[in-house]
Design an enzyme around this catalytic site. Structure first.
Site, short mmCIF file in Angstrom:
data_model
loop_
_atom_site.label_atom_id
_atom_site.label_comp_id
_atom_site.label_asym_id
_atom_site.label_seq_id
_atom_site.Cartn_x
_atom_site.Cartn_y
_atom_site.Cartn_z
N ASN A 38 35.61 40.65 41.38
CA ASN A 38 36.96 40.21 41.75
C ASN A 38 36.88 39.40 43.06
O ASN A 38 35.81 39.30 43.68
CB ASN A 38 37.86 41.45 41.91
N CYS A 88 43.22 32.74 42.60
CA CYS A 88 42.16 33.40 41.81
C CYS A 88 41.42 32.41 40.93
O CYS A 88 40.20 32.45 40.81
CB CYS A 88 42.77 34.50 40.94
N HIS A 113 45.25 36.62 35.94
CA HIS A 113 44.24 36.65 37.00
C HIS A 113 42.92 36.09 36.45
O HIS A 113 42.65 36.24 35.25
CB HIS A 113 44.05 38.10 37.45
#
Ligand code: NAG
Length: 386
Positions: A327, A141, A307
């Site tokens: 995302n 991520c 994240h």
């Protein structure tokens, strides 16, 4: 004869069914519909029983989260992940060494704010934000967040003239320790790595190779490819981004609860550019759309960060104003790959570690002359986005 065989097999079937009633998972229409909807098949009856109990637990968790999320309506639901074990969920991968100290400057975006700031804005609908990516079953991520932030800077700093999809695989594989590839890392490490090499190449030259469906070992860094980024074949391998530094959009929060982060500073920064942010995404696997409240997201503390993603906009005109966040879990997740987070608070710790990279552009004088107007057009488009 045929008749007797049919009777006999009916009796056998009935007896078999009676034996099986004890063993087989409960015939549950909701479960049957779920399996059908997501094309689920299982290795064995035992596997299915385990999956069904995970599904039942998800139903309870989703109901609880929606109850906590009440003031903004439902944001959680049953989805493909509802029968998955924790290690089979969407991967995250923000890992920062204990005691790591930020050294990059904080830029004061509030000081350069426009006279009439917009009530809503979303860079998602401009070329400053590329299409939703997919980190797959790799804890990269941080590399996606940093790479996407560099993509946005190329577009904005060139006034929409230089638009290149960059290579998260280079960032994932080549950023040295303390970043750990698919085992996690942090965005600052990514920017610092990018500054040590010629740049970040495009994703055609260095495609993503980690598995989307199973965990895979981090691909080794292709150092020859990186060394050749601006070599004699550059016209064929395509463009790259030269990263010259990075700064924070808000004073980073590296310890404690982080409840008082400067949200106005984050908002002012997003009015200028998309921003790389890191968050606590513990409840994001159950997100199916709508506004996630701070209460439902949970801790905003530095320690809870797990994240990294990208803030592309905000909307203060909605009943519960929200940040718009991109995302890297593909466009099948959430709001076509995005999530909306309650804006009134430092929801999920969105303002804990908000960074913006800087790119060095090699523009001709003619290109330079076009930058301001091109950037303004992108801004106007982001403000009009509906
Ligand atoms: C903001 O929210 C309102 C109300 O939900 C909606 O109509 C509008 O399209 C949103 N604007 C943006 C930029 O998302």
């Amino acid at each position: 004869m045929l008749y007797r065989v049919a009777i006999a097999s009916a009796i056998v079937a009935t007896a078999f069914a009676q034996v099986r009633v004890v063993e087989a998972p409960q015939k549950d229409q909701e479960w049957e519909d779920y399996k059908k909807m997501y094309k689920k098949t299982y290795e064995s009856p035992a596997d299915e029983r385990e999956r069904q109990s995970l599904f039942e637990a998800s139903k309870q968790r989703v109901a609880r989260l929606n109850e906590v999320n009440k003031k903004a309506g439902n944001a959680f639901g049953i989805n493909w992940f509802s029968d998955r074990k924790p290690d089979e969920m969407n991967k995250r991968g923000h890992v920062k060494p204990e005691g790591w100290t930020p050294t990059a400057p904080v830029k004061d975006y509030k000081a350069t704010r426009r006279a009439n700031p917009p009530a809503a804005l979303d860079w998602q609908f401009t070329s400053a934000v590329t299409a939703i990516k997919n980190q797959g079953q790799c804890g990269s991520c941080w590399a996606f967040s940093a790479t996407e932030a560099v993509e946005s800077q190329l577009v904005l700093s060139s006034g929409n003239q230089v638009r290149i999809e960059l290579a998260p695989q280079q960032t994932t594989s080549c950023t040295p320790s303390p970043a750990q590839g698919c085992n996690g890392g942090f965005t600052e490490a990514a920017y610092e790595y990018m500054g040590t090499v010629t740049g970040l190449t495009n994703s055609f030259n260095y495609p993503y190779m980690q598995s989307l469906t199973a965990t895979s070992a981090t691909q080794a860094c292709n150092t020859a490819k990186v060394a050749a980024i601006d070599g004699p074949m550059m016209q064929l391998t395509g463009g790259y981004a030269a990263v010259s530094g990075y700064h924070y959009a808000t004073t980073p929060c590296t310890s404690g609860a982080c409840a008082n982060q400067d949200l106005a500073a984050l908002q002012a920064a997003i009015e200028t550019t998309p921003v790389s942010v890191c968050v606590n995404a513990a409840s994001w696997n159950d997100y199916t759309g709508g506004v996630m409240t701070s209460a439902a997201c949970g801790s905003m503390a530095a320690k809870a960060q797990d994240h990294c993603v990208m803030a592309t906009g905000f909307n203060t005109t909605a009943p519960t104003p929200y940040w718009i966040v991109r995302n890297s879990w593909s466009s099948t997740w959430g709001e076509y790959g995005y999530i909306y987070l309650e804006m009134a608070e430092n929801t999920c710790g969105i303002a804990d570690d908000a960074t913006i990279p800087e790119v060095a552009l090699d523009l001709t004088d003619a290109q330079k002359a076009k930058v301001a107007a091109g950037r303004e057009r992108l801004y106007q488009k982001a403000v009009l986005a509906q």
